[in-house]
Scaffold this active site. Structure first.
Site, PDB file in Angstrom:
ATOM      1  N   HIS A 117      50.997  21.077  68.606  1.00  0.00           N
ATOM      2  CA  HIS A 117      51.938  19.987  68.364  1.00  0.00           C
ATOM      3  C   HIS A 117      53.091  20.538  67.527  1.00  0.00           C
ATOM      4  CE1 HIS A 117      53.400  16.188  66.575  1.00  0.00           C
ATOM      5  NE2 HIS A 117      52.742  15.549  67.526  1.00  0.00           N
ATOM      6  N   ASP A 194      44.491  21.778  62.483  1.00  0.00           N
ATOM      7  CA  ASP A 194      45.076  20.454  62.702  1.00  0.00           C
ATOM      8  C   ASP A 194      44.032  19.600  63.412  1.00  0.00           C
ATOM      9  OD1 ASP A 194      46.305  18.218  63.774  1.00  0.00           O
ATOM     10  OD2 ASP A 194      47.987  19.296  64.673  1.00  0.00           O
ATOM     11  N   GLN A 197      43.800  15.130  66.411  1.00  0.00           N
ATOM     12  CA  GLN A 197      43.247  14.610  67.664  1.00  0.00           C
ATOM     13  C   GLN A 197      41.732  14.742  67.743  1.00  0.00           C
ATOM     14  OE1 GLN A 197      44.939  12.993  70.030  1.00  0.00           O
ATOM     15  NE2 GLN A 197      46.906  13.273  69.038  1.00  0.00           N
ATOM     16  N   LYS A 220      45.323   7.835  63.728  1.00  0.00           N
ATOM     17  CA  LYS A 220      44.657   8.280  64.961  1.00  0.00           C
ATOM     18  C   LYS A 220      43.137   8.139  64.849  1.00  0.00           C
ATOM     19  CE  LYS A 220      48.387  11.581  65.894  1.00  0.00           C
ATOM     20  NZ  LYS A 220      49.113  10.867  66.945  1.00  0.00           N
ATOM     21  N   CYS A 358      55.678  15.801  71.842  1.00  0.00           N
ATOM     22  CA  CYS A 358      55.823  16.707  70.684  1.00  0.00           C
ATOM     23  C   CYS A 358      55.031  18.000  70.895  1.00  0.00           C
ATOM     24  CB  CYS A 358      55.392  16.023  69.393  1.00  0.00           C
ATOM     25  SG  CYS A 358      56.465  14.662  68.912  1.00  0.00           S
TER      26      CYS A 358
END
Length: 399
Positions: A117, A194, A197, A220, A358
């Site tokens: 991302h 990261d 997600q 999220k 993104c």
């Protein structure tokens, strides 16, 4: 059962029951989170820390209970390893500006997979420009997996940091983070993961991953917007200098000199998003009330059903086919631009995302500038997937 808890899933959009397939952008909120926010503002609103009155103590206890819940959720050893931030983006920027400025220099490498991302690319470009380090892209294989041979070849004693996602927001790919981290550590490099997600889809244990940094966003994860968390190993966290100055992060202030509070408060200048932490705590309690392995199995089965059903749509091509992936279905449809696809589906009450997500380098890997994306969560159903497929088939028939 999860659907019953989420009020917005029972509204109509353009006369149709809402089919929310834009979970990769943000998740909808269970009533437990909504009620926790209303309850805080209705009966417990106060600033935290330093307050001597009852409500200040209650708000502080709720805020720190949220920190402890995040630590448990991520498998961290202590709540003191958790820093509250606005979200994944701010967490990555904090690491880039605080840890990066102090530890990166000319000739140093930051390895970043093409999968990432923009939030896990741009902050590293900014700090690399400032420190004269360089950002080195790690290529992808045709199926959307990270090329692990290339990764191994790119690692060297120059590598100071590897920044990688635990799950891709555009291809759904779940890289072998534990193995990639172990390899990076052989060269003395730090690893930032990261988890934006990932955290809603499968259990995470930062100590098992051996990640030096792990970041995620509450919105999220069925929690409010504007709240997220950064985990860092204690020894790394203690070495990080303040990123912002202000209240809450100090011990004493005088014009002759200022002394700082210990971590994690050192990195939390100003009044935090207190209600956001209250909502995040409620979201974590809600999510962990389910059997996480059962949720993962359900989403895997739903993803398989979606892949088979979408294969019946003429001219539809799914991006990425990595064997380990979450429920992200990014696709193109012959003869239709992504924005037009999203507008058509919206007429039927179906919400998907269209654009570059993104993640322009990842799309460029497939020769694309944009695509449509349906992304799944634990409250989605096979019937909703079938509605998506039926609407896309009608779009193709309409020409």
């Amino acid at each position: 059962m999860a659907r019953r808890d989420v009020p917005i899933l029972h509204r109509l959009v353009n006369g149709h029951p809402l089919v929310w397939l834009d979970n990769g952008a943000t998740t909808q909120k269970p009533r437990q989170v909504i009620e926790a926010l209303a309850g805080f503002y209705g009966s417990a609103n106060s600033n935290i820390h330093r307050g001597a009155h009852t409500m200040a103590r209650e708000a502080t206890e709720a805020f720190e209970a949220g920190r402890a819940a995040v630590a448990r959720f991520l498998g961290a050893a202590s709540p003191d390893d958790i820093v509250f931030v606005r979200g994944t983006t701010e967490g990555i920027n904090l690491v880039a500006q605080s840890w990066g400025r102090a530890n990166l220099g000319p000739g140093d490498d930051i390895l970043v997979p093409v999968l990432e991302h923009h939030s896990n690319i741009v902050p590293w470009q900014m700090v690399a420009k400032e420190t004269r380090a360089r950002v080195v892209p790690v290529p992808l294989r045709p199926d959307g997996r990270i090329d692990l041979d290339a990764y191994a070849d790119l690692l060297s004693m120059r590598t100071q940091l590897v920044a990688l996602s635990h799950a891709s927001n555009v291809l759904g790919t779940v890289p072998p983070v534990r193995e990639m981290t172990a390899l990076a550590h052989r060269y003395g490099a730090k690893v930032l993961v990261d988890g934006a997600q990932a955290v809603a889809h499968f259990p995470v244990d930062v100590q098992d991953l051996d990640a030096d940094f792990y970041v995620f966003s509450g919105h999220k994860l069925f929690a409010p917007t504007g709240i997220g968390a950064l985990y860092a190993k204690p020894d790394v966290l203690r070495e990080m200098a303040p990123w912002q100055g202000g209240g809450n992060m100090i011990e004493s202030v005088a014009f002759t000199g200022t002394t700082y509070a210990p971590v994690p408060h050192l990195l939390e200048a100003g009044t935090g998003h207190i209600s956001g932490v209250v909502g995040l705590l409620a979201a974590l309690n809600w999510l962990t009330s389910f059997d996480r392995d059962a949720v993962t199995a359900y989403e895997t089965a739903l993803m398989a059903h979606a892949q088979q059903a979408l294969a019946t749509v003429p001219g539809l091509e799914l991006l990425g086919s990595a064997p380990e992936r979450i429920g992200v279905l990014t696709f193109t449809l012959a003869g239709h631009d992504p924005a037009g696809i999203a507008e058509w589906l919206d007429r039927d009450g179906i919400a998907v995302r269209a654009g570059h997500h993104c993640a322009q380098p990842a799309l460029a890997h497939y020769g694309l500038a944009s695509a449509a994306r349906a992304s799944l969560a634990l409250y989605n159903t096979p019937e909703e997937v079938d509605k998506l497929v039926a609407s896309l088939q009608q779009l193709q028939q309409a020409g």
